[in-house]
Design an enzyme around this catalytic site. Structure first.
Site, mmCIF file in Angstrom:
data_model
loop_
_atom_site.group_PDB
_atom_site.id
_atom_site.type_symbol
_atom_site.label_atom_id
_atom_site.label_comp_id
_atom_site.label_asym_id
_atom_site.label_seq_id
_atom_site.Cartn_x
_atom_site.Cartn_y
_atom_site.Cartn_z
ATOM 1 N N GLY A 127 37.684 44.475 -2.442
ATOM 2 C CA GLY A 127 38.142 43.121 -2.792
ATOM 3 C C GLY A 127 37.301 42.384 -3.802
ATOM 4 O O GLY A 127 37.322 42.687 -4.991
ATOM 5 N N ASP A 194 43.813 53.224 4.141
ATOM 6 C CA ASP A 194 43.362 52.315 3.081
ATOM 7 C C ASP A 194 41.903 52.622 2.694
ATOM 8 O O ASP A 194 41.570 52.701 1.505
ATOM 9 C CB ASP A 194 43.509 50.864 3.573
ATOM 10 C CG ASP A 194 43.040 49.856 2.551
ATOM 11 O OD1 ASP A 194 43.805 49.545 1.620
ATOM 12 O OD2 ASP A 194 41.891 49.379 2.668
ATOM 13 N N LYS A 198 40.307 54.082 -0.895
ATOM 14 C CA LYS A 198 39.205 53.418 -1.609
ATOM 15 C C LYS A 198 38.033 54.373 -1.826
ATOM 16 O O LYS A 198 37.474 54.438 -2.933
ATOM 17 C CB LYS A 198 38.762 52.181 -0.826
ATOM 18 C CG LYS A 198 39.800 51.062 -0.868
ATOM 19 C CD LYS A 198 39.509 49.992 0.166
ATOM 20 C CE LYS A 198 40.469 48.824 0.047
ATOM 21 N NZ LYS A 198 40.433 47.914 1.191
HETATM 22 P P1 NAP Z 1 52.017 41.329 -0.740
HETATM 23 O O1 NAP Z 1 51.478 40.047 -0.242
HETATM 24 O O2 NAP Z 1 52.904 42.131 0.149
HETATM 25 O O3 NAP Z 1 52.752 41.045 -2.120
HETATM 26 C C1 NAP Z 1 53.480 42.018 -2.806
HETATM 27 C C2 NAP Z 1 54.220 41.322 -3.947
HETATM 28 O O4 NAP Z 1 54.886 42.306 -4.723
HETATM 29 C C3 NAP Z 1 55.294 40.330 -3.499
HETATM 30 O O5 NAP Z 1 55.231 39.181 -4.286
HETATM 31 C C4 NAP Z 1 56.599 41.077 -3.741
HETATM 32 O O6 NAP Z 1 57.682 40.219 -4.077
HETATM 33 C C5 NAP Z 1 56.229 41.890 -4.956
HETATM 34 N N1 NAP Z 1 57.033 43.106 -5.120
HETATM 35 C C6 NAP Z 1 57.208 44.125 -4.267
HETATM 36 N N2 NAP Z 1 58.007 45.065 -4.815
HETATM 37 C C7 NAP Z 1 58.333 44.620 -6.041
HETATM 38 C C8 NAP Z 1 59.127 45.134 -7.109
HETATM 39 N N3 NAP Z 1 59.756 46.297 -7.003
HETATM 40 N N4 NAP Z 1 59.233 44.407 -8.242
HETATM 41 C C9 NAP Z 1 58.611 43.212 -8.366
HETATM 42 N N5 NAP Z 1 57.849 42.664 -7.390
HETATM 43 C C10 NAP Z 1 57.725 43.371 -6.250
HETATM 44 O O7 NAP Z 1 50.836 42.315 -1.155
HETATM 45 P P2 NAP Z 1 49.341 41.910 -1.524
HETATM 46 O O8 NAP Z 1 48.538 41.784 -0.271
HETATM 47 O O9 NAP Z 1 49.322 40.818 -2.508
HETATM 48 O O10 NAP Z 1 48.832 43.294 -2.192
HETATM 49 C C11 NAP Z 1 49.186 43.631 -3.504
HETATM 50 C C12 NAP Z 1 48.330 44.811 -3.943
HETATM 51 O O11 NAP Z 1 46.961 44.447 -3.887
HETATM 52 C C13 NAP Z 1 48.435 46.066 -3.062
HETATM 53 O O12 NAP Z 1 48.229 47.206 -3.850
HETATM 54 C C14 NAP Z 1 47.274 45.907 -2.102
HETATM 55 O O13 NAP Z 1 46.842 47.125 -1.551
HETATM 56 C C15 NAP Z 1 46.244 45.333 -3.036
HETATM 57 N N6 NAP Z 1 45.152 44.571 -2.443
HETATM 58 C C16 NAP Z 1 45.414 43.613 -1.526
HETATM 59 C C17 NAP Z 1 44.366 42.864 -1.016
HETATM 60 C C18 NAP Z 1 44.586 41.776 -0.005
HETATM 61 O O14 NAP Z 1 43.601 41.215 0.474
HETATM 62 N N7 NAP Z 1 45.822 41.456 0.351
HETATM 63 C C19 NAP Z 1 43.058 43.102 -1.467
HETATM 64 C C20 NAP Z 1 42.839 44.099 -2.419
HETATM 65 C C21 NAP Z 1 43.895 44.833 -2.896
HETATM 66 P P3 NAP Z 1 58.232 39.097 -3.062
HETATM 67 O O15 NAP Z 1 57.165 38.053 -3.013
HETATM 68 O O16 NAP Z 1 59.477 38.605 -3.706
HETATM 69 O O17 NAP Z 1 58.435 39.799 -1.762
HETATM 70 N N1 HSE Z 2 44.136 45.687 3.574
HETATM 71 C C1 HSE Z 2 42.940 45.727 2.802
HETATM 72 C C2 HSE Z 2 41.765 45.419 3.689
HETATM 73 C C3 HSE Z 2 43.020 44.712 1.684
HETATM 74 O O1 HSE Z 2 41.960 44.949 4.816
HETATM 75 O O2 HSE Z 2 40.637 45.698 3.294
HETATM 76 C C4 HSE Z 2 41.860 44.786 0.735
HETATM 77 O O3 HSE Z 2 41.902 45.961 -0.004
#
Ligand code: NAP
Ligand code: HSE
Length: 422
Positions: A127, A194, A198
Site C-alpha cells: 500500500g 494476495d 505481492k
Molecule cells: P474496488 O473498491 O472494488 O473498486 C474497483 C473499481 O473498479 C470500481 O470503481 C468499479 O466500478 C471499477 N470497475 C470494475 N470493473 C470495471 C470495468 N470492467 N470497467 C471499468 N471499471 C470497472 O477495488 P479497490 O479496493 O479500489 O482495488 C482496486 C485495485 O487496487 C485492485 O487491484 C486491488 O488489489 C488494488 N489495491 C487495493 C488496495 C486497497 O486498500 N483497497 C490497496 C492496494 C492495492 P464501480 O464503482 O462502478 O463498481
Molecule cells: N487487500 C489488500 C490488503 C489491499 O489487505 O493488504 C492492499 O493491497
C-alpha cells in the site's frame, strides 16, 4: 508548468476515489476521463464531475488526449487487455493490481518495453509504503538475499484484533471490508493469495530473477485458532502472516506465504492492525525494515499518485522514461519446494491423557531427527484429553510431515502446525 498532463483513471472504488481526491491538489494534472462499471452508482466524492464518467474503459485507454492511465479495477481480465490497449495507444501505466503483475507480469512488462512505455506499481505491494522505488533506485547497489514481510493489511488487522481484543474472526473480517482493506473477494486475503501475489513481484525485483507464482507455497490464516494465539503468547511469540523469500548463491529461491510464530523480540511481532512491514537483508546495507499503512483509500492513493508524478516529472524530457523502474526480468529463479526446506515448528496436539503420551511424541520426533525445544501439557479436560504444545528445533519439512503422520497413527490429532521464525 505550461502544459497540463492528462490522466485517465480506470476504477473509482476505494483506491480510485483516493487517487481522484488527491490529484485534485495538483494544478499541472487534469483528469480527462474516468471509467467505472456502473456510472449511476452513488459515490462519496464531493464535486465529482459526472460528465467524466464512462462505463467503457476503452474510452480511457484509447483517448488520444491522455498521457497516463491509472488501472485501478483489479483482477486479470479485462484489466490486462485494457492496459495493453492503453500501451498500444501510447500511454504510460500506473497500476495497483498485484494479481495481474504476479500472474502476467512477464508478458506485461515485455509488452510495455516493446512499446517504450513504463508500468509503475508502487501501490501494488504494501500500500502506502515506499518500497519498489527504493529497491529499484537507492538500494540498487545491494545484493539482497532475504525478505521477511507482512504485506497483507486485512489479515494483519484480523490477527491483531483477535489477539489483542479477543474479537471474533467473522466480525473483524467484516470491519476490514468496511474499512476498504479487503479485496472484492476476501478469500484472496485470508487464504494468502494476495500476499503471494505481492511477494512474487517483490521477490522478482529484489532478487532480479522472476519468481513463478505457481511455485510459491501458500497458507492463509483461516485455520489459526484462538488457543494457538494464546499458546504462542505464553511462549513469547505472536502469530503473523509472513511472506518470505530467500535466494542462495546458485539462484535457488525459497518463496512462501504462511502464518508464522514471530518472537516478541522481533520487529515484525509489533507490526499491528493494517500496518505492513518489509524487512530486507542484504549487502552492503545490512538489515532494513520499511513499514507503514498497507491498505486503504489514502495510503494506497499516496503510492499511485507518487507513481503518476514520477512519470509526469520525466514526460517530455526523455523518450526513455525511468529506466531503473522497469521490471523485465527474463531469468526465472529455480524454486525450492517447501518439502525440501528446514524450519522450526509449533505443534498443537490433541491427545488422550494416557501415561507415556508425551514420551511417545518425543520418541517419534527423535526417530525422525527432530529435536524438541519445548513440550508443554497445560491441563486435562473432563474427557481425559489434553492439548500438548510442542516447539521444535530446526528440522526438515519432510521429516516433520512424517512425524505428524506417525503421531496421528498413534491416536493423537495434530490440530495445528505453524512454522516458527528462525
Ligand atoms: P474496488 O473498491 O472494488 O473498486 C474497483 C473499481 O473498479 C470500481 O470503481 C468499479 O466500478 C471499477 N470497475 C470494475 N470493473 C470495471 C470495468 N470492467 N470497467 C471499468 N471499471 C470497472 O477495488 P479497490 O479496493 O479500489 O482495488 C482496486 C485495485 O487496487 C485492485 O487491484 C486491488 O488489489 C488494488 N489495491 C487495493 C488496495 C486497497 O486498500 N483497497 C490497496 C492496494 C492495492 P464501480 O464503482 O462502478 O463498481
Ligand atoms: N487487500 C489488500 C490488503 C489491499 O489487505 O493488504 C492492499 O493491497
Amino acid at each position: 508548468m505550461d502544459k497540463k498532463i492528462k490522466v485517465g483513471i480506470i476504477g473509482l472504488g476505494t483506491v480510485g476515489s483516493g487517487v481522484l481526491k488527491t490529484l485534485k491538489n495538483f494544478d499541472n494534472i487534469e483528469i480527462v476521463k474516468i471509467a467505472v462499471r456502473d456510472i449511476n452508482k452513488p459515490r462519496d466524492i464531493v464535486g465529482l464531475d459526472k460528465s467524466l464518467l464512462t462505463d467503457n474503459a476503452y474510452e480511457v485507454a484509447e483517448n488520444p488526449e491522455i498521457d497516463i492511465v491509472a488501472e485501478l479495477i483489479g483482477g486479470i481480465e479485462p484489466a490486462l487487455s485494457i492496459i495493453k490497449r492503453a500501451i498500444e495507444c501510447g500511454k504510460h501505466i500506473v497500476t495497483a493490481n498485484k494479481e495481474l503483475l504476479a500472474k502476467r507480469g512477464e508478458e506485461l512488462f515485455t509488452f510495455a518495453e516493446q512499446h517504450n512505455k513504463v508500468i509503475l506499481y508502487e501501490a501494488a505491494i504494501a500500500g502506502g509504503i515506499p518500497l519498489i522505488m527504493p529497491i529499484k533506485t537507492i538500494l540498487a547497489g545491494n545484493k539482497i538475499n532475504k525478505i521477511e514481510a507482512i504485506v497483507n493489511g486485512t489479515t494483519n488487522y484480523i490477527l491483531t484484533k483477535m489477539d489483542m481484543q479477543g474479537a471474533s474472526y467473522d466480525d473483524v473480517l467484516k470491519e476490514a471490508q468496511e474499512l476498504g482493506y479487503a479485496e472484492a473477494d476476501p478469500t484472496g486475503d485470508v487464504e494468502g493469495f494476495d500476499a503471494a501475489y505481492k511477494i512474487a513481484t517483490l521477490a522478482t525485483i529484489t532478487f532480479r530473477k522472476r519468481i513463478r507464482i505457481e511455485n510459491i507455497y501458500r497458507e492463509g490464516i483461516t485455520k489459526i485458532r484462538a488457543q494457538d494465539m494464546k499458546a504462542a503468547n505464553d511462549l513469547g511469540y505472536k502469530i503473523k502472516l509472513i511472506a518470505s523469500g530467500k535466494i542462495d548463491e546458485d539462484g535457488n529461491a525459497d518463496v512462501r506465504v504462511h502464518p508464522m510464530l514471530v518472537s516478541k523480540k522481533a520487529t515484525l511481532a509489533h507490526i499491528d492492525y493494517v500496518t505492513n512491514a518489509v524487512t530486507l537483508t542484504g549487502s552492503p546495507v545490512g538489515c532494513i525494515t520499511l513499514s507503514g499503512p498497507g491498505a486503504g483509500e489514502f495510503p494506497t492513493a499516496s503510492s499511485v499518485v507518487g507513481d503518476i508524478l514520477a512519470i509526469v516529472s520525466e514526460l517530455g524530457s526523455t523518450d526513455y522514461i525511468l529506466p531503473m523502474m522497469r521490471c523485465k526480468h527474463d531469468d526465472f529463479a529455480h524454486m525450492i519446494d517447501i518439502s525440501e526446506t528446514k524450519n522450526k515448528y509449533y505443534l498443537s496436539i490433541h491427545a488422550n491423557n494416557n501415561m507415556g503420551v508425551i514420551g511417545k511424541i518425543g520418541t517419534i520426533c527423535a526417530e525422525n531427527n527432530i529435536s524438541l525445544a519445548s513440550i508443554v501439557q497445560k491441563c486435562v479436560s473432563e474427557d481425559n484429553t489434553a492439548e500438548i504444545t510442542v516447539i521444535t528445533e530446526i528440522a526438515s519439512e519432510s521429516a516433520m510431515q512424517n512425524a505428524i503422520k506417525l503421531i496421528e497413527n498413534d491416536g493423537s490429532k495434530v490440530e495445528s502446525l505453524i512454522r516458527v521464525q528462525v
